[in-house]
Design a protein around this motif. Structure first.
Motif, PDB file in Angstrom:
ATOM      1  N   LEU A  21      39.917  19.051  51.069  1.00  0.00           N
ATOM      2  CA  LEU A  21      40.350  18.526  52.361  1.00  0.00           C
ATOM      3  C   LEU A  21      41.003  19.603  53.231  1.00  0.00           C
ATOM      4  O   LEU A  21      40.704  19.714  54.422  1.00  0.00           O
ATOM      5  N   MET A  22      41.877  20.386  52.645  1.00  0.00           N
ATOM      6  CA  MET A  22      42.571  21.414  53.430  1.00  0.00           C
ATOM      7  C   MET A  22      41.608  22.516  53.878  1.00  0.00           C
ATOM      8  O   MET A  22      41.705  23.002  55.007  1.00  0.00           O
ATOM      9  N   ILE A  53      45.439  28.410  59.795  1.00  0.00           N
ATOM     10  CA  ILE A  53      45.894  29.352  58.771  1.00  0.00           C
ATOM     11  C   ILE A  53      46.692  28.634  57.687  1.00  0.00           C
ATOM     12  O   ILE A  53      46.500  28.889  56.495  1.00  0.00           O
ATOM     13  N   SER A  54      47.554  27.705  58.091  1.00  0.00           N
ATOM     14  CA  SER A  54      48.329  26.972  57.075  1.00  0.00           C
ATOM     15  C   SER A  54      47.421  26.083  56.228  1.00  0.00           C
ATOM     16  O   SER A  54      47.620  25.964  55.017  1.00  0.00           O
ATOM     17  N   SER A  55      46.414  25.479  56.827  1.00  0.00           N
ATOM     18  CA  SER A  55      45.452  24.679  56.057  1.00  0.00           C
ATOM     19  C   SER A  55      44.653  25.549  55.096  1.00  0.00           C
ATOM     20  O   SER A  55      44.423  25.177  53.944  1.00  0.00           O
ATOM     21  N   ILE A  60      43.603  27.326  49.595  1.00  0.00           N
ATOM     22  CA  ILE A  60      43.429  28.405  48.621  1.00  0.00           C
ATOM     23  C   ILE A  60      44.451  28.289  47.496  1.00  0.00           C
ATOM     24  O   ILE A  60      44.120  28.486  46.320  1.00  0.00           O
ATOM     25  N   ALA A  61      45.706  27.945  47.832  1.00  0.00           N
ATOM     26  CA  ALA A  61      46.737  27.776  46.804  1.00  0.00           C
ATOM     27  C   ALA A  61      46.375  26.645  45.852  1.00  0.00           C
ATOM     28  O   ALA A  61      46.543  26.766  44.625  1.00  0.00           O
ATOM     29  N   ILE A  66      44.188  24.889  40.507  1.00  0.00           N
ATOM     30  CA  ILE A  66      43.234  24.125  39.692  1.00  0.00           C
ATOM     31  C   ILE A  66      42.857  24.901  38.430  1.00  0.00           C
ATOM     32  O   ILE A  66      42.729  24.334  37.352  1.00  0.00           O
ATOM     33  N   PHE A  67      42.708  26.213  38.560  1.00  0.00           N
ATOM     34  CA  PHE A  67      42.265  27.031  37.442  1.00  0.00           C
ATOM     35  C   PHE A  67      43.408  27.649  36.647  1.00  0.00           C
ATOM     36  O   PHE A  67      43.170  28.432  35.732  1.00  0.00           O
ATOM     37  N   ASP A  68      44.642  27.293  36.975  1.00  0.00           N
ATOM     38  CA  ASP A  68      45.806  27.787  36.238  1.00  0.00           C
ATOM     39  C   ASP A  68      45.893  27.048  34.895  1.00  0.00           C
ATOM     40  O   ASP A  68      46.025  25.833  34.872  1.00  0.00           O
TER      41      ASP A  68
END
Length: 166
Positions: A21-22, A53-55, A60-61, A66-68
């Motif tokens: 979504l972001m 940019i904030s989206s 990305i964060a 998700i993969f952490d």
């Protein structure tokens, strides 16, 4: 009391939806507002860039998270480890003053409209230190296992009742 630790991981489905979504909002803002600024004021262009940019950074964060492979909350016999995006905090059970569950409602406003965002936060209060918040929406609680494990560890210290965790 158990000697093994219980690990609670991120709810990857909700985080993936949030990431998509972001990133989608960032894409739409860039393609619809920023690429053609002929009819926009300078303030609207700056605000569009800020939102885009904030989206993008939030998307990305969330994608990285998700993969952490590390658990968000790990409960051990001596205390619990709470991890956020960059840091990890160890809270010994004897430091816990009280725990309660709080419900927050935020209104999110952007150029496309507005929405109500509701989330449940578990706040851990410690003696003489800042409280720590855990977003329960983003944790895979596996039914009642999270609250049962937390109650099991805190009962010897008598700092929490079962009603606070329901």
């Amino acid at each position: 009391m158990q000697n093994e630790s219980k690990k609670f991981y991120l709810n990857r489905f909700i985080t993936a939806v949030l990431s998509v979504l972001m990133l989608g909002v960032a894409y739409l803002l860039y393609t619809q507002f920023i690429s053609d600024t002929e009819f926009l004021t300078d303030t609207a262009v700056v605000l569009s860039w800020i939102f885009a940019i904030s989206s993008l950074l939030t998307g990305i964060a969330c994608l990285i998270k998700i993969f952490d492979p590390r658990p968000v909350v790990e409960m051990r016999a001596e205390g619990m480890v709470i991890r956020n995006f960059l840091t990890a905090v160890f809270v010994p059970w004897h430091e816990v003053e009280r725990i309660n569950q709080q419900r927050y409602t935020n209104i999110v406003v952007n150029p496309a409209g507005f929405a109500f965002v509701r989330t449940t936060i578990l706040r851990v209060y410690r003696y003489g230190k800042r409280s720590i918040a855990i977003n329960l929406l983003l944790i895979n609680k596996r039914g009642d296992e999270f609250s049962n494990t937390l109650t099991q560890h805190l009962v010897p210290f008598s700092k929490v009742s079962g009603e606070d965790l329901k």
